[in-house]
Structures are given as C-alpha cells and as structure tokens.
Design a protein around this motif. Structure first.
Motif, PDB file in Angstrom:
ATOM      1  N   SER A  97       0.851  -1.190   0.000  1.00 46.62           N
ATOM      2  CA  SER A  97       0.000   0.000   0.000  1.00 46.62           C
ATOM      3  C   SER A  97       0.886   1.239   0.000  1.00 46.62           C
ATOM      4  CB  SER A  97      -0.931   0.009   1.218  1.00 46.62           C
ATOM      5  OG  SER A  97      -0.192  -0.022   2.421  1.00 46.62           O
ATOM      6  N   ASP A  98       0.444   2.282  -0.699  1.00 45.38           N
ATOM      7  CA  ASP A  98       1.203   3.528  -0.830  1.00 45.38           C
ATOM      8  C   ASP A  98       0.334   4.720  -0.455  1.00 45.38           C
ATOM      9  OD1 ASP A  98       3.178   1.947  -1.881  1.00 45.38           O
ATOM     10  OD2 ASP A  98       3.206   2.893  -3.857  1.00 45.38           O
ATOM     11  N   LEU A  99       0.970   5.731   0.115  1.00 46.76           N
ATOM     12  CA  LEU A  99       0.369   7.046   0.309  1.00 46.76           C
ATOM     13  C   LEU A  99       1.251   8.046  -0.423  1.00 46.76           C
ATOM     14  CD1 LEU A  99      -0.469   6.975   4.132  1.00 46.76           C
ATOM     15  CD2 LEU A  99      -2.029   6.559   2.231  1.00 46.76           C
ATOM     16  N   GLU A 100       0.672   8.854  -1.296  1.00 52.47           N
ATOM     17  CA  GLU A 100       1.457   9.748  -2.148  1.00 52.47           C
ATOM     18  C   GLU A 100       0.908  11.166  -2.105  1.00 52.47           C
ATOM     19  OE1 GLU A 100       1.808  10.321  -6.922  1.00 52.47           O
ATOM     20  OE2 GLU A 100       2.104   8.262  -6.186  1.00 52.47           O
ATOM     21  N   PHE A 101       1.801  12.144  -1.941  1.00 50.42           N
ATOM     22  CA  PHE A 101       1.403  13.555  -1.917  1.00 50.42           C
ATOM     23  C   PHE A 101       2.147  14.301  -3.016  1.00 50.42           C
ATOM     24  CE2 PHE A 101       1.853  17.962  -0.397  1.00 50.42           C
ATOM     25  CZ  PHE A 101       0.511  18.288  -0.266  1.00 50.42           C
ATOM     26  N   MET A 102       1.416  14.841  -3.977  1.00 53.26           N
ATOM     27  CA  MET A 102       2.017  15.541  -5.105  1.00 53.26           C
ATOM     28  C   MET A 102       2.105  17.034  -4.832  1.00 53.26           C
ATOM     29  SD  MET A 102       0.935  15.449  -9.163  1.00 53.26           S
ATOM     30  CE  MET A 102      -0.318  16.735  -9.047  1.00 53.26           C
ATOM     31  N   LEU A 103       3.268  17.622  -5.115  1.00 48.56           N
ATOM     32  CA  LEU A 103       3.492  19.045  -4.917  1.00 48.56           C
ATOM     33  C   LEU A 103       2.917  19.843  -6.092  1.00 48.56           C
ATOM     34  CD1 LEU A 103       7.199  18.854  -3.679  1.00 48.56           C
ATOM     35  CD2 LEU A 103       5.087  18.789  -2.328  1.00 48.56           C
ATOM     36  N   LYS A 104       2.774  21.148  -5.895  1.00 47.17           N
ATOM     37  CA  LYS A 104       2.203  22.010  -6.931  1.00 47.17           C
ATOM     38  C   LYS A 104       3.143  22.140  -8.120  1.00 47.17           C
ATOM     39  CE  LYS A 104      -0.405  24.820  -3.613  1.00 47.17           C
ATOM     40  NZ  LYS A 104      -0.590  26.180  -3.039  1.00 47.17           N
ATOM     41  N   SER A 105       2.568  22.426  -9.295  1.00 44.89           N
ATOM     42  CA  SER A 105       3.371  22.589 -10.509  1.00 44.89           C
ATOM     43  C   SER A 105       2.563  23.415 -11.515  1.00 44.89           C
ATOM     44  CB  SER A 105       3.730  21.217 -11.099  1.00 44.89           C
ATOM     45  OG  SER A 105       2.555  20.499 -11.448  1.00 44.89           O
ATOM     46  N   LYS A 106       3.111  23.564 -12.721  1.00 44.65           N
ATOM     47  CA  LYS A 106       2.433  24.284 -13.804  1.00 44.65           C
ATOM     48  C   LYS A 106       1.979  23.294 -14.873  1.00 44.65           C
ATOM     49  CE  LYS A 106       3.380  28.713 -12.694  1.00 44.65           C
ATOM     50  NZ  LYS A 106       2.370  29.805 -12.574  1.00 44.65           N
ATOM     51  N   PHE A 107       0.916  23.632 -15.593  1.00 42.49           N
ATOM     52  CA  PHE A 107       0.481  22.816 -16.720  1.00 42.49           C
ATOM     53  C   PHE A 107      -0.055  23.717 -17.822  1.00 42.49           C
ATOM     54  CE2 PHE A 107      -3.426  23.435 -14.416  1.00 42.49           C
ATOM     55  CZ  PHE A 107      -4.436  23.419 -15.367  1.00 42.49           C
ATOM     56  N   THR A 108      -0.201  23.146 -19.014  1.00 40.97           N
ATOM     57  CA  THR A 108      -0.697  23.909 -20.157  1.00 40.97           C
ATOM     58  C   THR A 108      -1.782  23.119 -20.898  1.00 40.97           C
ATOM     59  OG1 THR A 108       0.860  23.000 -21.775  1.00 40.97           O
ATOM     60  CG2 THR A 108       1.611  24.884 -20.474  1.00 40.97           C
ATOM     61  N   TYR A 109      -2.603  23.831 -21.609  1.00 41.44           N
ATOM     62  CA  TYR A 109      -3.574  23.202 -22.513  1.00 41.44           C
ATOM     63  C   TYR A 109      -4.069  24.257 -23.489  1.00 41.44           C
ATOM     64  CZ  TYR A 109      -7.463  25.238 -19.766  1.00 41.44           C
ATOM     65  OH  TYR A 109      -8.340  26.082 -19.143  1.00 41.44           O
ATOM     66  N   THR A 110      -4.828  23.845 -24.476  1.00 37.11           N
ATOM     67  CA  THR A 110      -5.347  24.762 -25.495  1.00 37.11           C
ATOM     68  C   THR A 110      -6.814  25.061 -25.223  1.00 37.11           C
ATOM     69  OG1 THR A 110      -3.794  23.899 -27.143  1.00 37.11           O
ATOM     70  CG2 THR A 110      -5.719  25.098 -27.964  1.00 37.11           C
ATOM     71  N   ALA A 111      -7.181  26.324 -25.263  1.00 37.10           N
ATOM     72  CA  ALA A 111      -8.559  26.722 -24.976  1.00 37.10           C
ATOM     73  C   ALA A 111      -8.921  27.983 -25.765  1.00 37.10           C
ATOM     74  CB  ALA A 111      -8.731  26.968 -23.478  1.00 37.10           C
ATOM     75  N   VAL A 112     -10.193  28.321 -25.720  1.00 36.98           N
ATOM     76  CA  VAL A 112     -10.686  29.561 -26.320  1.00 36.98           C
ATOM     77  C   VAL A 112     -10.800  30.601 -25.214  1.00 36.98           C
ATOM     78  CG1 VAL A 112     -12.599  30.673 -27.529  1.00 36.98           C
ATOM     79  CG2 VAL A 112     -11.960  28.311 -28.095  1.00 36.98           C
TER      80      VAL A 112
END
Length: 228
Positions: free
Chosen positions: A70-85
C-alpha cells in the motif's frame, strides 16, 4: 460526489489499517518493508519540470514471490498547459491559444500486488526485479490562475478544474537493490490510467489537470528481520 469520494477513501484506508493492526506484530513482522521515496509524474500537459510527489509505502516481502503493498502519495504544486478559447485582452476578440495554469496539490492512495522474481533464498538476494499492479484513488485539490502566454489573466473555455477525484489502475515494473540485508533502494517506472470524477463525470467545459500519465519513482527501503 466529492464528499462520497472522500468518505470512501477514509473507509478503505481505515479498513486496511484496522485489519493490519489486528496483528500484534504489525510494525515488526518478519519481512515487512518500509519505503520513503519520490515520484515524477510525466503528465503530457506539464509546463517545465515534471510534478514531484513524495510517497510512503509498506509491504511484506520475506521470501514470497507474490505479496501486497500500500502507498500514500502527496504531489506538490506545478504548472500545466492546454489549449482553450479565451478573449484576448489586447485584441478584444476570442482566440484559440495556449493556456498556462497552476496545478494544485494531489493526494493518492494505492493498494496492490507485486510479483518479485526471487529464488528460494530471497533474503540474501541483492538484485530483485518486480512487476506491480494497483488500484489508485487520487484527490486533486484543483487548478487556478489561468493566463495566456504573455502572462495576462484570462477566462478560458474549457475552464480549469476545481477539486476533483481520480480513479484508476497503476501498473509498473522495476528493480530493488539491497546494499545490506536490511537497507536497499528501489527504482521503477509505470503508467497510471484512470478517469476523473467531478460532478459525476467531468463536463465538457472543464479541463482536468490530473490525467492518465507515465511515472518514474525511486525510494529507500528498510526491511525488518526479527531474528537479528
């Protein structure tokens, strides 16, 4: 839906913890392994470096080829991109372009099985390859601050997601190497596949930042031996 998801996570984790605590030797059971490590989630929509997660894991290896973990995982903040109007603040017209936003923290719980390629005398093996498969339940705390490529605040369509749940499977493989009988290191790679559950299934005008993705992990291992 979100409250139901959190409740299910708590019940599943509490049930697993209680079943383990019923055993008097929970922390000192021969062959129990504790791990502390990091994961890079290789999202296709990342901006800059891949998001980093810190995780804790426990399992019972001993001389078994097939075991559970069993695992417990905590992800730190980051940036992401996508295409939108969105409406260009300079031109004053609707355009289709790249959106950059802040990906929030995420918390994941995993429970699965691993098959280790070991011989009969597994305790003394230095190099141990393995395969893994697990159920993964994650809670994404949401994205915010969408901007265009020039850094101007915008209101994109689809908009960035708020808090959302993610349910899926994670498969992977790797190798453990033991420097001593008790201490070792594990390196692995895998793929996490699933669906986002937000307001039922996510509506078409929301872009979910937490998606199916490959990952890389590395951790330090400590194995318990009662007879030492």
């Amino acid at each position: 839906m979100k409250k139901l998801f959190v409740s299910v996570c708590i019940m599943l984790f509490s049930s697993a913890a209680f079943s383990q605590y019923k055993k008097a030797s929970f922390f000192t059971k021969d062959g129990r392994v504790y791990e502390l490590g990091v994961v890079n989630s290789l999202f296709a929509n990342k901006q800059g470096s891949a998001p980093l997660s810190i995780y804790y894991s426990n399992s019972i290896e001993a001389d078994k080829k097939l075991s559970y973990y069993s695992d417990l995982e905590f992800m730190l903040k980051s940036k992401f991109t996508y295409t939108a109007v969105y409406r260009d603040p300079v031109l004053g017209t609707d355009v289709t372009g790249k959106v950059i936003a802040d990906r929030g923290n995420a918390f994941a719980v995993k429970y699965g099985a691993q098959y280790r390629f070991v011989k009969a005398d597994a305790e003394n093996e230095k190099l141990v390859p393995y395969l893994r498969l697990a159920l993964a339940i994650a809670y994404d705390f949401g994205a915010k601050n969408p901007v265009d490529e020039k850094g101007n605040s915008i209101y994109p369509d689809p908009e960035v997601n708020s808090t959302a749940a993610f349910l899926g499977l994670e498969g992977g493989a790797g190798v453990s190497y033991y420097f001593t009988k008790k201490f070792g290191i594990r390196a692995g790679a895998g793929y996490r596949y699933g669906v986002t559950l937000a307001n039922g299934f996510a509506s078409s005008n929301v872009y979910n930042s937490y998606k199916s993705h490959p990952l890389l992990s590395i951790s330090l291992k400590y194995k318990v031996f009662n007879n030492d």
